[in-house]
Scaffold this active site. Sequence first.
Site, mmCIF file in Angstrom:
data_model
loop_
_atom_site.group_PDB
_atom_site.id
_atom_site.type_symbol
_atom_site.label_atom_id
_atom_site.label_comp_id
_atom_site.label_asym_id
_atom_site.label_seq_id
_atom_site.Cartn_x
_atom_site.Cartn_y
_atom_site.Cartn_z
ATOM 1 C CE LYS A 135 139.728 134.799 -10.633
ATOM 2 N NZ LYS A 135 140.559 134.182 -11.705
ATOM 3 C CB SER A 139 141.149 132.594 -14.539
ATOM 4 O OG SER A 139 140.054 133.487 -14.540
#
Length: 216
Positions: free
Chosen positions: A92, A38
């Site tokens: 993230k 990701s």
Amino acid sequence: MKVLYKFWKNNRSLIVFIALMSVFRSAVADWYEVPTSSMKPTIEQGDRILTDKMAYDLRVPFTHISLLKINEPQTGDIIVFDSQAADNRLIKRVIGVPGDTVSLVNNELIINGKKLNYEHGQNNIDSVDKVEILNGKKHTIRIANVPSQLAGFEMITIPDDYYLAMGDNRDNSADSRVIGLIPRGELLGKANKVIVSLDYDNYYIPRKERVLLSLN
């Protein structure tokens, strides 16, 4: 009791070392193994990421209880957090901080009414890498040739004590577009650099070029 005392006497140095190391990893710094794609191309699967757990808070060891707020996450920071919504530990990039307005149109961010600048990068088989200029700093993001449902969202205003975070692999990341905004209380720390990286597709051989690689 005699058995316990003998065990302590014979192993106290090791026990103290393990206890101190556990406290250090819980409250000061730790490493996080990245199992997904990701955050590609910034972070690869198999990277072990050094996380500064005192970047934002001084915490009671083994808890999320903050004793002292040291700093606030900034736009562009790569954060590690325990997500209740995802029931998982995630890594993230911070895109929006409290007070910001953020929207996404065709995988291009608009923050506080200004569209970010993008530079074309490398072409891949099914995606393209672009350089995104966020908060005055450049980093590379990956965009699928066939846009996903994650390629856009309507404008949102970030409330106090929440953050909007996204993966750099924009069409392949379950981030704030899926799990919602990130509460400040879920933050574990700031990702600084890759300690070591193991190539899962090549017999777990270490990637020499990624050892002690700084993240941006």
